[in-house]
Scaffold this active site. Structure first.
Site, PDB file in Angstrom:
ATOM      1  N   CYS A 130      -7.860  22.751   3.871  1.00 21.81           N
ATOM      2  CA  CYS A 130      -6.789  22.113   4.565  1.00 21.81           C
ATOM      3  C   CYS A 130      -6.772  21.750   6.110  1.00 21.81           C
ATOM      4  O   CYS A 130      -5.941  21.052   6.713  1.00 21.81           O
ATOM      5  CB  CYS A 130      -5.489  23.147   4.516  1.00 21.81           C
ATOM      6  N   HIS A 267      -0.106  20.714   9.300  1.00 26.54           N
ATOM      7  CA  HIS A 267      -0.503  20.766   7.934  1.00 26.54           C
ATOM      8  C   HIS A 267       0.641  20.911   7.075  1.00 26.54           C
ATOM      9  O   HIS A 267       1.405  21.932   7.230  1.00 26.54           O
ATOM     10  CB  HIS A 267      -1.678  21.590   7.768  1.00 26.54           C
ATOM     11  N   ASN A 297       1.711  20.063  -0.896  1.00 25.50           N
ATOM     12  CA  ASN A 297       0.305  20.303  -0.045  1.00 25.50           C
ATOM     13  C   ASN A 297      -0.843  19.545  -0.714  1.00 25.50           C
ATOM     14  O   ASN A 297      -1.411  19.915  -1.744  1.00 25.50           O
ATOM     15  CB  ASN A 297       0.197  21.902  -0.248  1.00 25.50           C
TER      16      ASN A 297
END
Ligand code: ACO
Length: 340
Positions: A130, A267, A297
């Site tokens: 990520c 993020h 996500n």
């Protein structure tokens, strides 16, 4: 005169298949797995995500995002002299998704009558889960400032739906597919008031087991579990502290104060992680870009997707100071501070 790098265009792409929480709840119920829209929204802030169809790969999503980013920068494929793709869901073990993307961009440019595409320029993947886009942007910035690239495509692209365990309700409701890209160009000026102002990246492998996809290929067979595993509460606790330290590090390196910061683009893992990070930094919700409710996500794609969303809906304006930051498996973490 010094060389700096500056984002001159952004683009993103989401596959058309949008699943609401209720769609997922119904699919999981058919397998006897219980969850609810209320639980997902309350614990994560996610209402919907997009899933790519089986024949669509990360390079396909990246291609669409890159075409849009190049258009917004007013650049052609033939201008590109560096391609970096951040992904943990590459098209294949090798070659890199970046080289596959390079070929697709070149073929498209030639089909439209261009004399040449992007063939020949360096193209490689970055794997930092990520935090991948932050890592990729940091590497591209260094290459531009060193004079080895002038017009880079920096991309985050993922098909996380492929590595989810749809029997594990604690993880399969969290992720989505998508891609985001920026065009990063060299600019020459005195002092350092625009473009990328500071970068800061880190890793600590001792946390590798709390978020991982442990499977691998041996003798042509998948060995181990090839689906995502996560200790949610442990990740949550670690993420907030690391995001706070990454943000403070780039602000300190650049001499920019928190008050001068216009936007935080974190993020997009979970609304509660973003809210806790913003609270620690004393930033109001009106200065935080949030897209997790619509995208879920999307790992390495989440930051460039959120950035493009905020640029195109007019939230982020030229001249504003923006902090991008991410944290992910490894653990990896980092931040990039820039003036748009
Ligand atoms: N639906 C209904 N109930 C669920 C679900 C679900 N989808 N998932 C878990 N539960 C249940 C659990 O079984 C547990 O039940 P129990 O108390 O009877 O045992 C209860 O909810 C609480 O489980 P926790 O895991 O403690 O739930 P928590 O409040 O910690 O929320 C979450 C889970 C959302 C994953 C949270 O830990 C979190 O946000 N962690 C951060 C991880 C994250 O966002 N990761 C994304 C990838 S990492 C990254 O991008 C950096």
């Amino acid at each position: 005169m010094n060389i700096y790098s500056r984002i001159t265009g952004t683009g993103s792409y989401l596959p058309p298949n949008r699943l609401t929480n209720q769609d997922l709840v119904d699919q999981l119920a058919a397998k006897g797995i219980e969850t609810s829209d209320e639980w997902i929204v309350e614990r994560t802030g996610i209402s919907a995500r997009h899933f790519a169809s089986p024949e669509v790969s990360s390079s396909d999503l990246a291609f669409e995002a890159c075409i849009r980013a190049l258009k917004s920068a007013g650049r052609a494929v033939s201008d590109v002299d560096l391609i970096i793709v951040a992904t943990s869901t590459p098209d294949m073990v090798f070659p890199s998704t970046a080289t596959i993307l390079q070929h697709k961009l070149t073929q498209a440019a030639l089909a439209e009558g261009a004399e040449h595409g992007a063939a020949g320029c360096p193209a490689f993947d970055v794997q930092a889960v990520c935090s991948g886009f932050i890592y990729a942007l940091t590497v591209a910035d260094a290459m531009v400032r060193a004079g080895s690239a002038h017009c880079a495509l920096v991309v985050g692209a993922e098909v996380f739906s492929r590595i989810l365990d749809f029997n594990d309700r604690t993880t399969c409701v969290l992720f989505g597919d998508g891609a985001g890209a920026v065009v990063l160009e060299a600019t020459r000026h005195e002092g350092h008031g625009s473009g990328i102002l500071a970068t800061d990246i880190h890793a600590d492998g001792k946390h590798r087991e709390i978020l991982c996809t442990p499977g691998t290929v041996v003798g042509g067979q998948v060995m181990g579990d090839p689906t995502l595993k996560m200790d949610g509460p442990a990740v949550f606790k670690l993420a907030v502290g690391l995001l706070d330290s990454a943000a403070r590090a780039v602000l300190e390196k650049s001499g920019v104060s928190l008050e001068e910061l216009d936007w935080l683009v974190p993020h997009q893992a979970n609304i509660r992680i973003m809210q806790s990070t913003a609270k620690k930094l004393k930033l109001g919700p009106d200065r935080v870009v949030v897209t997790v409710h619509e995208h879920g996500n999307t790992s390495a794609a989440s930051i460039p997707l959120a950035l493009d969303h905020a640029v195109h809906n007019g939230q982020i304006q030229e001249g504003q100071i923006v902090l991008l930051e991410g944290v992910g498996g490894g653990f990896t973490w980092g931040a990039v501070l820039l003036r748009m």
